[in-house]
Scaffold this active site. Structure first.
Site, mmCIF file in Angstrom:
data_model
loop_
_atom_site.group_PDB
_atom_site.id
_atom_site.type_symbol
_atom_site.label_atom_id
_atom_site.label_comp_id
_atom_site.label_asym_id
_atom_site.label_seq_id
_atom_site.Cartn_x
_atom_site.Cartn_y
_atom_site.Cartn_z
ATOM 1 C CD GLU A 23 -1.178 0.232 3.707
ATOM 2 O OE1 GLU A 23 -1.745 1.327 3.711
ATOM 3 O OE2 GLU A 23 -1.335 -0.623 4.589
ATOM 4 C CB CYS A 36 -2.302 -4.469 6.467
ATOM 5 S SG CYS A 36 -1.926 -2.909 7.239
ATOM 6 C CG HIS A 59 -2.549 -6.962 10.326
ATOM 7 N ND1 HIS A 59 -1.340 -6.522 9.865
ATOM 8 C CD2 HIS A 59 -3.276 -5.848 10.594
ATOM 9 C CE1 HIS A 59 -1.338 -5.202 9.835
ATOM 10 N NE2 HIS A 59 -2.500 -4.774 10.270
HETATM 11 N N1 ACO Z 1 0.507 2.835 30.834
HETATM 12 C C1 ACO Z 1 -0.037 1.691 30.363
HETATM 13 N N2 ACO Z 1 -1.042 1.686 29.446
HETATM 14 C C2 ACO Z 1 -1.497 2.879 29.003
HETATM 15 C C3 ACO Z 1 -0.971 4.101 29.460
HETATM 16 C C4 ACO Z 1 0.074 4.050 30.438
HETATM 17 N N3 ACO Z 1 0.636 5.147 30.906
HETATM 18 N N4 ACO Z 1 -1.620 5.102 28.835
HETATM 19 C C5 ACO Z 1 -2.524 4.531 28.010
HETATM 20 N N5 ACO Z 1 -2.451 3.196 28.112
HETATM 21 C C6 ACO Z 1 -3.205 2.184 27.364
HETATM 22 C C7 ACO Z 1 -4.652 2.508 27.171
HETATM 23 O O1 ACO Z 1 -5.421 2.146 28.298
HETATM 24 C C8 ACO Z 1 -4.969 1.692 25.943
HETATM 25 O O2 ACO Z 1 -5.107 0.336 26.289
HETATM 26 P P1 ACO Z 1 -6.528 -0.398 26.205
HETATM 27 O O3 ACO Z 1 -7.052 -0.183 24.814
HETATM 28 O O4 ACO Z 1 -6.191 -1.808 26.490
HETATM 29 O O5 ACO Z 1 -7.314 0.282 27.242
HETATM 30 C C9 ACO Z 1 -3.689 1.768 25.132
HETATM 31 O O6 ACO Z 1 -2.673 2.173 26.046
HETATM 32 C C10 ACO Z 1 -3.750 2.764 24.003
HETATM 33 O O7 ACO Z 1 -4.231 3.962 24.521
HETATM 34 P P2 ACO Z 1 -5.362 4.798 23.771
HETATM 35 O O8 ACO Z 1 -5.651 6.014 24.561
HETATM 36 O O9 ACO Z 1 -6.489 3.895 23.389
HETATM 37 O O10 ACO Z 1 -4.537 5.165 22.466
HETATM 38 P P3 ACO Z 1 -4.859 6.214 21.356
HETATM 39 O O11 ACO Z 1 -6.323 6.374 21.185
HETATM 40 O O12 ACO Z 1 -4.076 7.457 21.608
HETATM 41 O O13 ACO Z 1 -4.261 5.530 20.051
HETATM 42 C C11 ACO Z 1 -4.430 3.850 18.348
HETATM 43 C C12 ACO Z 1 -4.199 4.148 19.834
HETATM 44 C C13 ACO Z 1 -5.902 4.037 17.995
HETATM 45 C C14 ACO Z 1 -4.027 2.410 18.053
HETATM 46 C C15 ACO Z 1 -3.574 4.825 17.491
HETATM 47 O O14 ACO Z 1 -2.220 4.640 17.775
HETATM 48 C C16 ACO Z 1 -3.801 4.635 15.996
HETATM 49 O O15 ACO Z 1 -4.721 5.213 15.431
HETATM 50 N N6 ACO Z 1 -2.937 3.826 15.308
HETATM 51 C C17 ACO Z 1 -3.050 3.559 13.868
HETATM 52 C C18 ACO Z 1 -4.238 2.691 13.518
HETATM 53 C C19 ACO Z 1 -4.082 1.229 13.885
HETATM 54 O O16 ACO Z 1 -2.987 0.729 14.069
HETATM 55 N N7 ACO Z 1 -5.220 0.497 13.931
HETATM 56 C C20 ACO Z 1 -5.220 -0.935 14.157
HETATM 57 C C21 ACO Z 1 -5.822 -1.791 13.065
HETATM 58 S S1 ACO Z 1 -5.675 -1.169 11.446
HETATM 59 C C22 ACO Z 1 -4.035 -1.175 10.897
HETATM 60 O O17 ACO Z 1 -3.366 -2.162 10.870
HETATM 61 C C23 ACO Z 1 -3.451 0.106 10.460
#
Ligand code: ACO
Length: 457
Positions: free
Chosen positions: A82, A116, A249
């Site tokens: 991609e 992906c 994945h």
């Molecule tokens: N210590 C330990 N854990 C923590 C802490 C901390 N200090 N702070 C946050 N966390 C945890 C959260 O509780 C959460 O865990 P949970 O979901 O088990 O509760 C995790 O860390 C992530 O925190 P979020 O606030 O949910 O993260 P955020 O919303 O900022 O972003 C996301 C996460 C959505 C994955 C972002 O990085 C993203 O958009 N990534 C790209 C898209 C992606 O990878 N999607 C997955 C499938 S599609 C693909 O393959 C592209």
């Protein structure tokens, strides 16, 4: 053709990486979010002198050299990616430079794109070719590669980069099980790349997770239905117990652990956790309060997630954790991610632990396209033995350790450089340095007509 599958494979990831703990500090977010919350330790990245063509050139050349395969022996070459640098010209066509000397230009296949998932589509195409009337006795080659970079913000830590090449043919040690496939394809704007002037995707993080998990449910249900039909020797319904290993994945490792838990939730709702081994089964016995859980409404239900993550912990440790080496240390390579998990599993387990076992695979590409399928590890059936397949991957761990970890500030500078370089003509990328593994193809120049030339370290 019988026992069609993977004969050999090669993994490439970049020499530079950034430490996720340092990135947490640099990004001024709470300590533990990237490392514990998402489950990542390092993230690989490329400078402006690597692009999707160079990544794929490197991985293909390495595979062919390592296994002493002549280019004249390839009859089909498919690329899943991609990472688009040209709206017309395929990465496959750039790879044909490697075939020049052999004089073999009779090579079918072009690129396949859907986030992906492209690599899986390429793999399915290659298998279909080997099984078809068009097969001419030569090998197929599947290449998946991507450079996963995000704009500054909460998704940036979930990047990565890499490429994987797989040699496909009959009498393989890793056989793709015929008829056992569950697919789910729908329409979603969870992650997409409509802005061709930028390398970065548009991402709705929460929707990507929901789409991934809903695709997982659907693919597992379809896979199980087909398995119940095809595996005539099975008296009881197919369940996770029948997958010796389960690889996914991996956008980030925590989502993979949640996914394994999600499969046990599916089994639980069909009363199939009772088919697990006595010890595994016991872990689900006290979860009656979840018997009326709706799959559709539980994607973000903390209680359900917590209960099933805890109950499935030993299953995760056995069936999935060994597959997360590359995902944890390189990050999301996008289309090669699933196959990086497969490679990690193969090098983390001994041959006796893997032989005759079934490996389940779940592929997800945003947009969305997903499949669950399975492979079986079979005893030596051709010159490409299981031992040879695994031996070819044994340098992965050492290469991971050999990498250079750059400061987050330098990582940010590199991404800024890539932003500047994107879609530029008449451009000279950074000179090759000690920041590339030996034998790596790199982008030498983009001329005034956007033509790219490559050299090798
Ligand atoms: N210590 C330990 N854990 C923590 C802490 C901390 N200090 N702070 C946050 N966390 C945890 C959260 O509780 C959460 O865990 P949970 O979901 O088990 O509760 C995790 O860390 C992530 O925190 P979020 O606030 O949910 O993260 P955020 O919303 O900022 O972003 C996301 C996460 C959505 C994955 C972002 O990085 C993203 O958009 N990534 C790209 C898209 C992606 O990878 N999607 C997955 C499938 S599609 C693909 O393959 C592209």
């Amino acid at each position: 053709q019988r026992n069609v599958g993977i004969l050999a494979m090669e993994v490439y990831f970049p020499f530079c990486c950034v430490d996720q703990e340092k990135l947490e500090e640099y990004d001024k977010i709470s300590k533990g979010k990237y490392t514990i919350g998402l489950g990542q330790t390092e993230m690989g990245f490329c400078d402006d002198n690597e692009d999707i063509n160079s990544l794929c050139l490197t991985v293909v050349a390495r595979l062919m050299e390592k296994h002493h395969i002549g280019y004249e022996n390839i009859g089909r070459l498919e690329v899943g990616t991609e990472t688009i640098i040209d709206k017309s010209k395929s990465v496959k066509s750039a790879l044909m430079q490697l075939f020049e000397e052999s004089g073999n230009f009779d090579v079918e296949g072009v690129d396949t794109t859907n986030a992906c998932y492209g690599g899986t589509s390429a793999l399915f195409n290659a298998i279909a070719w080997v099984e078809s009337s068009a097969f001419d006795g030569r090998f197929a080659l599947v290449v998946c590669g991507d450079i996963a970079v995000y704009a500054h913000g909460n998704a940036r830590c979930t990047g990565g980069a890499g490429a994987i090449a797989m040699l496909i043919g009959p009498s393989a040690p890793l056989v793709v099980e015929p008829g056992l496939r569950g697919t789910c394809m729908r329409h979603a704007y969870d992650f997409y790349k409509p802005d061709l002037t930028s390398e970065y995707p548009v991402v709705d993080g929460k929707l990507t997770v929901k789409s991934y998990l809903s695709a997982l449910d659907a693919c597992y249900q379809t896979y199980c239905k087909k398995a119940n039909k095809h595996l005539k020797s099975k008296a009881s319904p197919f369940c996770l117990n029948d997958m010796d290993f389960m690889v996914f994945h991996s956008p980030y490792c925590k989502l993979v652990q949640k996914s394994l838990a999600r499969l046990t939730l599916n089994d639980f709702l069909w009363n199939n956790t009772s088919l697990y081994s006595e010890e595994d089964c016991m872990a689900f016995e006290k979860l009656e309060e979840f018997e009326t859980t709706s799959l559709e409404n539980s994607f973000f239900d903390r209680n359900v997630e917590k209960a099933f993550m805890a109950a499935s912990q030993p299953l995760f440790q056995r069936k999935t954790l060994p597959s997360l080496l590359l995902a944890k240390r390189v990050g999301n390579m996008y289309s090669p991610s699933l196959y990086g998990c497969l490679a990690s599993l193969l090098i983390s387990k001994s041959a006796s632990e893997l032989l005759h076992k079934r490996i389940g695979l779940f592929s997800y590409g945003s947009g969305f396209a997903a499949s669950m399928f399975s492979m079986r590890v079979v005893e030596d059936t051709s010159q490409f033995t299981f031992h040879r397949l695994v031996s070819g991957l044994l340098d992965v761990q050492a290469r991971l350790d050999e990498r250079k970890c750059l400061d987050p500030a330098e990582f940010t500078d590199v991404l800024a450089r890539r932003e500047k370089a994107h879609a530029k003509a008449d451009y000279a990328p950074s000179a090759p340095s000690d920041r590339l593994f030996p034998g790596t193809f790199y982008l030498r120049r983009v001329d005034d007509k956007f033509r790219r030339t490559y050299e090798r370290t």
